[in-house]
Design an enzyme around this catalytic site. Structure first.
Site, PDB file in Angstrom:
ATOM      1  CD  GLU A 143      -2.599   1.485   0.634  1.00 17.23           C
ATOM      2  OE1 GLU A 143      -1.993   2.413   1.414  1.00 17.23           O
ATOM      3  OE2 GLU A 143      -3.413   1.677  -0.359  1.00 17.23           O
TER       4      GLU A 143
ATOM      5  CG  HIS B 232      -4.140   3.293   5.000  1.00 13.65           C
ATOM      6  ND1 HIS B 232      -5.346   3.931   5.041  1.00 13.65           N
ATOM      7  CD2 HIS B 232      -3.911   3.294   3.472  1.00 13.65           C
ATOM      8  CE1 HIS B 232      -5.965   4.151   3.895  1.00 13.65           C
ATOM      9  NE2 HIS B 232      -5.098   3.824   3.147  1.00 13.65           N
TER      10      HIS B 232
ATOM     11  CG  HIS C 229      -7.223   2.069   9.168  1.00 12.64           C
ATOM     12  ND1 HIS C 229      -7.647   3.181   9.382  1.00 12.64           N
ATOM     13  CD2 HIS C 229      -6.727   2.151   7.998  1.00 12.64           C
ATOM     14  CE1 HIS C 229      -7.339   4.179   8.556  1.00 12.64           C
ATOM     15  NE2 HIS C 229      -6.809   3.453   7.581  1.00 12.64           N
TER      16      HIS C 229
ATOM     17  CG  ASN D  96      -5.129   8.790  -1.567  1.00  7.66           C
ATOM     18  OD1 ASN D  96      -4.290   8.401  -0.844  1.00  7.66           O
ATOM     19  ND2 ASN D  96      -5.821   7.860  -1.811  1.00  7.66           N
TER      20      ASN D  96
ATOM     21  CG  ASP E 224      -3.361   6.063  -3.926  1.00 10.95           C
ATOM     22  OD1 ASP E 224      -3.151   6.498  -2.978  1.00 10.95           O
ATOM     23  OD2 ASP E 224      -3.914   5.008  -3.987  1.00 10.95           O
ATOM     24  CG  ASN E 225       0.346   6.721  -1.530  1.00 16.70           C
ATOM     25  OD1 ASN E 225      -0.029   7.580  -0.338  1.00 16.70           O
ATOM     26  ND2 ASN E 225       0.071   5.459  -1.310  1.00 16.70           N
TER      27      ASN E 225
END
Ligand code: NAG
Ligand code: NAG
Length: 353
Positions: free
Chosen positions: A51, A113, A132, A222, A267-268
């Site tokens: 991730e 995450h 999480h 994000n 995203d990242n």
């Protein structure tokens, strides 16, 4: 007649809202033209997600793996997540699972995450991990023990302004900016809000003495990262397909400077510590992330942005694959001519640039 008119108007709105609008935001229709790199190899031992990742200046890469996220595919839904270590200096990379030490840390509910590292003056490396456990949000602070290849758990941070965290960028051992993507509390309601674009999300600055919302109104905030000189903060707005540049002030407040538009779900963001270039993991057909089908898997795309502060930043797709090799890329980072690409729930790829 009037009633009919009203009805058709309502229908039109319903179609716009339920179909067209979210599909545009999720970028449902785009097919990917492959962009290949020479010498790409899948990293052995990563099969259930990578991730987020961060590479230290010495070539050691931390990778968070095994995320369980509501509505998103997981190949090992019953297993806890883990932190992996890969040495990019090695020719044939092997993946090592970092042992976590600390009596207060519950490994069974570990669900990592976004991650970020901070190195202090004594060269101590702190790893901050968005976690999480039971679908709540915490930030776990670890000290990296390189000799022992372990992570010493120092602290769990919870705060009411950190309710549904996604990504984090550390600016101190217990100091960070983080994105809240508004997705975790009350999963069913929130996923509808998300689908309809009503789930505005925000960015928080956290330190032990001050916690404050520094930017808000994002359509799924994000990735977040910071320029090598520490003067600018970059935030990706996944469903609006934008990357925002903020000026960071000495008092930690952020003021918007500019934003760039893309035809992909951004995203990242990782930042090359040497050149300051941005490397972005993207989802060119995002709907396939949210509705997984192994016959028609989500594609991968990596974008490089050079000179983001100038009038004409150079944006180039460096790698793109229709999902045959790599599914759902979230993050990409460079080290000495190598590109490491991570995914939400699939494998990890290392290529030569
Ligand atoms: C923070 O610093 C900026 C730039 O110097 C200034 O404009 C702003 O008013 C300051 N904000 C607070 C809350 O002190
Ligand atoms: C993806 O591309 C490969 C090679 O270009 C092709 O063989 C394959 O059928 C494509 N797959 C999908 C799902 O489009």
């Amino acid at each position: 007649c009037d009633r009919l008119h009203l009805l058709s108007l309502l229908t039109l709105w319903a179609i716009l809202f339920l179909f067209f609008f979210p599909r545009t935001r999720l970028n449902a229709f785009r097919e990917v033209t492959p962009v290949e790199l020479p010498n790409c190899n899948l990293v052995k031992g990563i099969e259930t997600g990578s991730e987020d990742l961060e590479i230290l200046p010495n070539g050691l890469a931390f990778i968070s793996s095994g995320l369980r996220y509501p509505g998103i595919k997981s190949f090992e839904p019953d297993k806890p997540g883990k932190m992996l270590l890969v040495d990019l200096n090695e020719e044939d990379q092997t993946v090592l699972e970092l042992k976590i030490i600390g009596s207060k840390f519950d490994e069974y509910s570990f669900n990592p995450h976004g991650i970020s590292t901070f190195t202090d003056e004594d060269n101590t490396v702190y790893l901050l991990v968005v976690n999480h456990p039971d679908f709540k949000s915490t930030v776990e602070v670890f000290k990296f023990q390189e000799e022992e290849k372990s992570l010493l758990h120092l602290k769990t941070i919870r705060h009411k302004l950190l309710p549904n965290l996604n990504d984090i960028v550390a600016v101190g051992p217990e100091h960070f900016y983080a994105t809240n993507d508004h997705y975790f509390t009350d999963v069913y309601l929130k996923s509808w809000e998300l689908y309809l674009g009503l789930a505005w999300s925000y960015v928080v600055y956290y330190s032990p003495t001050e916690v404050q919302v520094m930017a808000d109104g994002f359509d799924f905030a994000n990735g977040i990262n910071i320029s090598p000189d520490g003067k600018y903060v970059y935030i990706s707005e996944l469903l609006a397909h934008k990357i925002h540049v903020y000026e960071k002030h000495a008092n930690w407040t952020l003021t918007p400077l500019k934003s760039l538009d893309f035809n992909t779900l951004v995203d990242n963001i990782s930042v090359d510590p040497v050149t300051g270039d941005l490397w972005v993991g993207c989802h060119p057909n995002g709907i396939r992330i949210f509705f997984y089908d192994s016959e028609n898997p989500p594609a991968s795309e990596v974008i490089r942005i050079q000179n983001i502060l100038t009038e004409e930043p150079k944006v180039r797709v460096v790698y793109a694959d229709n999902g045959t090799v790599l599914q759902g890329s979230t993050v990409a980072s460079v080290y000495k001519g190598k590109l490491l690409v991570g995914t939400v729930f699939h494998k990890a790829l290392c290529c030569e640039l």
